[in-house]
Design a protein around this motif. Structure first.
Motif, short mmCIF file in Angstrom:
data_model
loop_
_atom_site.label_atom_id
_atom_site.label_comp_id
_atom_site.label_asym_id
_atom_site.label_seq_id
_atom_site.Cartn_x
_atom_site.Cartn_y
_atom_site.Cartn_z
N CYS A 103 32.96 46.73 26.92
CA CYS A 103 33.15 45.03 26.47
C CYS A 103 33.48 44.89 25.25
O CYS A 103 32.72 44.67 24.54
CB CYS A 103 33.15 43.99 27.29
N GLU A 107 35.37 40.01 20.53
CA GLU A 107 34.84 38.48 21.08
C GLU A 107 34.54 38.55 21.84
O GLU A 107 33.32 37.99 22.44
CB GLU A 107 36.58 38.35 21.65
N TYR A 108 34.18 39.85 21.92
CA TYR A 108 32.72 40.45 23.48
C TYR A 108 31.98 40.94 22.19
O TYR A 108 30.84 41.21 22.97
CB TYR A 108 32.98 41.47 24.37
N SER A 168 38.85 41.93 32.38
CA SER A 168 38.52 40.54 31.84
C SER A 168 37.40 39.70 32.06
O SER A 168 36.62 39.22 31.59
CB SER A 168 40.25 40.06 31.53
N GLY A 169 37.40 39.60 33.93
CA GLY A 169 36.65 38.00 34.25
C GLY A 169 35.30 38.97 34.22
O GLY A 169 34.48 37.92 33.68
N CYS A 171 34.64 40.97 31.94
CA CYS A 171 33.77 40.65 30.86
C CYS A 171 32.93 39.34 29.88
O CYS A 171 32.17 39.01 28.85
CB CYS A 171 34.66 41.07 29.05
N LYS A 172 33.90 38.35 30.73
CA LYS A 172 34.14 36.95 29.82
C LYS A 172 32.77 36.46 31.38
O LYS A 172 31.70 35.81 30.88
CB LYS A 172 35.10 36.04 30.99
N MET A 175 29.61 37.45 29.32
CA MET A 175 29.30 36.58 27.67
C MET A 175 28.67 35.43 28.49
O MET A 175 27.77 35.31 27.46
CB MET A 175 30.42 35.96 27.26
N GLU A 176 28.51 34.74 29.35
CA GLU A 176 27.61 33.95 29.92
C GLU A 176 26.52 34.67 29.83
O GLU A 176 25.69 34.31 30.01
CB GLU A 176 28.78 33.02 31.25
#
Length: 286
Positions: A103, A107-108, A168-169, A171-172, A175-176
């Protein structure tokens, strides 16, 4: 009556007979015309079949791949299923490591920062988990074989979390997790690792469900439209004709987890903190 008058009468009679004969012929022809059948209508045009687009794999995945099967209880039999607490801790570490390496968008950035903090704050739990995993593999293998077995399993874990369509999912989710780890006390990390690993694995399970649905939709589409050869199609947006169904590409199989015993509880002194591993490119398990 003189001869001239007789010729006139005869001529007039002939004319009347001719008119009567013509009228009779006209009436006969009209009657025959009324009895004739109309010509048959032209044959109908060939049926027009409107074919919906062939289902496509989700998230740009290959046309044909094998997903981890589901157990009778509906859970996915992934590399993270049925593992011990120590292996859960280490699989979470492996997944978090993949996120830190893959990632790379701006943004990551919090993922890499969070991973560096993670290695420092939870080093004792990580060392303890690694030692227990080593001991577990040594109960099943001897010498070098134990090291190879662990490395083979860990390669499967890395490959599982490196599936491109889920980037994509994943990496999100990372982040959480990075944000949530800021609130997890080191003494609670081992218990929390189940939650953290489940959150990092969730995008992959969602992808597998979507891919299974794609395969079901594709089978239904092929059953209805795929055996007709060339089909007449009414042009629609982006689709003007249809031909034979494309031949699927070679099957791509995700690496399946190897049997792993439940962790044996091993009491050992914490090892020295491990250094951050260098970035490596892991080969795909065949």
């Amino acid at each position: 009556m003189n001869q001239g008058n007789e010729m006139t009468v005869i001529e007039q009679g002939r004319r009347r007979l001719s008119l009567l004969a013509g009228s009779a012929v006209a009436v006969t022809l009209a009657a025959l015309a009324g009895c004739a059948k109309p010509p048959p209508p032209p044959p109908p045009p060939p049926p027009v079949v409107v074919i919906p687009p062939m289902p496509a794999p989700p998230m740009g995945a290959p046309l044909n791949m094998v997903t981890p099967p589901k157990a009778e209880d509906g859970t996915r039999q992934t590399v993270n299923r049925g593992i011990s607490t120590s292996q859960t801790v280490w699989n979470f570490r492996s997944a978090y490591n993949v996120a830190a390496l893959n990632c790379v968008e701006a943004e990551y950035t919090p993922i890499l920062d969070g991973y560096k903090r993670f290695l420092t704050v939870y080093d004792q739990s990580l060392d303890r988990a690694s030692n227990e995993i080593d001991a577990s593999f040594r109960t099943q293998h001897t010498g070098r074989a134990a090291i190879v077995a662990r490395e083979t399993y860990q390669t499967q874990v890395y490959n599982f979390f490196s599936l491109p369509p889920v980037d994509s999912g994943f990496c999100k989710a990372a982040m959480e997790v990075s944000a949530e780890l800021m609130t997890v006390d080191p003494t609670q990390f081992e218990a929390w690792s189940y939650t953290g690993l489940a959150k990092l694995e969730a995008p992959f399970k969602a992808f597998f469900d979507a891919y299974d649905q794609y395969r079901a939709d594709l089978a239904a589409w092929q059953s209805r439209y795929g055996s007709n050869g060339l089909i007449i199609v009414r042009p629609t947006s982006g689709q003007a004709s249809a031909g034979p169904v494309p031949t699927p590409v070679a099957t791509q199989t995700l690496p399946q987890p190897q049997p792993l015993s439940q962790a044996q509880t091993v009491t050992q002194a914490p090892a020295q903190p491990q250094a951050v591993q260098p970035t490596i490119t892991l080969p795909t398990v065949q």
